[in-house]
Design an enzyme around this catalytic site. Sequence first.
Site, PDB file in Angstrom:
ATOM      1  N   HIS A 134      98.517   8.019  52.796  1.00  0.00           N
ATOM      2  CA  HIS A 134      99.780   8.542  52.253  1.00  0.00           C
ATOM      3  C   HIS A 134     101.109   8.083  52.888  1.00  0.00           C
ATOM      4  O   HIS A 134     102.063   7.850  52.170  1.00  0.00           O
ATOM      5  CB  HIS A 134      99.782  10.066  52.225  1.00  0.00           C
ATOM      6  CG  HIS A 134      98.908  10.682  51.179  1.00  0.00           C
ATOM      7  ND1 HIS A 134      98.587  10.057  50.008  1.00  0.00           N
ATOM      8  CD2 HIS A 134      98.274  11.891  51.148  1.00  0.00           C
ATOM      9  CE1 HIS A 134      97.808  10.859  49.280  1.00  0.00           C
ATOM     10  NE2 HIS A 134      97.593  11.968  49.958  1.00  0.00           N
ATOM     11  N   HIS A 205     102.781  14.872  44.999  1.00  0.00           N
ATOM     12  CA  HIS A 205     101.610  15.598  45.477  1.00  0.00           C
ATOM     13  C   HIS A 205     101.788  17.120  45.309  1.00  0.00           C
ATOM     14  O   HIS A 205     101.503  17.888  46.237  1.00  0.00           O
ATOM     15  CB  HIS A 205     101.354  15.236  46.935  1.00  0.00           C
ATOM     16  CG  HIS A 205      99.930  15.326  47.370  1.00  0.00           C
ATOM     17  ND1 HIS A 205      99.251  16.521  47.468  1.00  0.00           N
ATOM     18  CD2 HIS A 205      99.055  14.370  47.748  1.00  0.00           C
ATOM     19  CE1 HIS A 205      98.024  16.274  47.902  1.00  0.00           C
ATOM     20  NE2 HIS A 205      97.872  14.982  48.083  1.00  0.00           N
ATOM     21  N   GLU A 341      97.451  13.374  41.018  1.00  0.00           N
ATOM     22  CA  GLU A 341      98.310  12.366  41.636  1.00  0.00           C
ATOM     23  C   GLU A 341      98.200  11.048  40.877  1.00  0.00           C
ATOM     24  O   GLU A 341      97.215  10.335  41.002  1.00  0.00           O
ATOM     25  CB  GLU A 341      97.901  12.160  43.094  1.00  0.00           C
ATOM     26  CG  GLU A 341      97.823  13.445  43.897  1.00  0.00           C
ATOM     27  CD  GLU A 341      96.887  13.326  45.098  1.00  0.00           C
ATOM     28  OE1 GLU A 341      97.010  12.361  45.877  1.00  0.00           O
ATOM     29  OE2 GLU A 341      96.024  14.200  45.281  1.00  0.00           O
TER      30      GLU A 341
HETATM   31  C1  GLA Z   1      94.999  13.585  49.014  1.00  0.00           C
HETATM   32  C2  GLA Z   1      93.677  13.165  49.513  1.00  0.00           C
HETATM   33  C3  GLA Z   1      92.901  14.349  50.007  1.00  0.00           C
HETATM   34  C4  GLA Z   1      93.700  15.121  51.023  1.00  0.00           C
HETATM   35  C5  GLA Z   1      95.046  15.475  50.452  1.00  0.00           C
HETATM   36  C6  GLA Z   1      95.949  16.094  51.483  1.00  0.00           C
HETATM   37  O1  GLA Z   1      94.960  14.140  47.785  1.00  0.00           O
HETATM   38  O2  GLA Z   1      92.937  12.460  48.547  1.00  0.00           O
HETATM   39  O3  GLA Z   1      91.694  13.929  50.577  1.00  0.00           O
HETATM   40  O4  GLA Z   1      93.848  14.351  52.188  1.00  0.00           O
HETATM   41  O5  GLA Z   1      95.696  14.347  49.972  1.00  0.00           O
HETATM   42  O6  GLA Z   1      95.343  17.108  52.215  1.00  0.00           O
END
Ligand code: GLA
Length: 377
Positions: A134, A205, A341
């Site tokens: 991320h 997100h 997402e």
């Molecule tokens: C994303 C990832 C998850 C998790 C979230 C944050 O969606 O795919 O595995 O890490 O972010 O907690």
Amino acid sequence: MRIKICVLLLMGFTATIVAGRTPEKSPTLGVTKTVFGKTHDGREAHLFTLSNKSGMEVVISDFGGNVVSIKVPDRNGKMGDVILGYDTVGGYETGTSYIGATVGRYANRIGGAKFSLDGKEFTLPKNDGPNHLHGVFNKVFWDAKPGPGKSGPSLHLHYLSKDGEEGYPGNLSVDVTFTLTNSNELKMEYSATTDKKTVVNLTNHCYFNLAGSGNILENKLTLHAERFTPVDATLIPTGELRSVAGTPFDFRESTAVGARIEQDNEQLKLGHGYDHNWVLDPGITKTPGLAASLYDPSSGRTLEVWTTEPGIQIYTGNFLDGTIHGKGGQVYERRSAICLETQHFPDSPNYPDFPSTTLVPGKTFHSVTIYKFSARK
Ligand code: GLA
């Protein structure tokens, strides 16, 4: 004449700067700016409230481009906040779950926290086991400019991610415009340019709970995807684009999120539930196409996700464990929210066959995602 001009201005876009948490008066149409609080280094963060004619309201912070609340009507017209969040800027500063985040420079995982461009290897921080996940865009201040927008009140955010930030090459200039339309859509438009070849993947997100509380297992999900990208034990794609047919990953027909989530399935075990990227049928599109629909039978609220992106990560809040105390002291339990997402596929920089996430100088990355809300009787 002067009065006429004033009235016209009031009818159109209103931007009010108010010190403190509560705006003096919430304009019926426009953007209101308030102080959110200070980050640990003493910088002041703000909240921008976008409201439309039908009373829908979206609050976004210039700290991290975090979407702090989305208030939409249920089937009886009752407004309710449908996303998880924190009451304080400190929550966003220290939180590790990307709640409400504008995510970048690379949304999702990069395997082994490294990738190569033209034979040169770049290494990134390992912040998710052996992988990079991320990035930091949800922890930085963005320059924020409210505006009337073409189709409703809007907030334009800009951030310059410096060459070498987190190990990525190139000064990346990023713009995100949030617009709230009168049809209860939150439109997010992303663009980015660079001065050196780099990679980019941007998403939002938000953790949705259309009922406002409880878990999301009864929510009905539809995904316009015939394939998904199976993962290894660290949630990095294996490279295969696997058919969803006959698997718990088949959401081509509206199905409850929880209907198959506990099935004895290798991929569900690896993801601790759903935490996977679906390959959207049309691939990258010029104008946003319908990717997903989520319907909460208890409130009647429906969310449609439209996007130009080729993939969507569905994450069913598997890592929420009751340790986060969010807005109004609400405790966020496992599976109390779902993230949708829109994105390019995880680890694309290491998979030349996936749609490319490489951005070169002179080109502009551009994508649009729309969250469209309605309610069924
Ligand atoms: C994303 C990832 C998850 C998790 C979230 C944050 O969606 O795919 O595995 O890490 O972010 O907690």
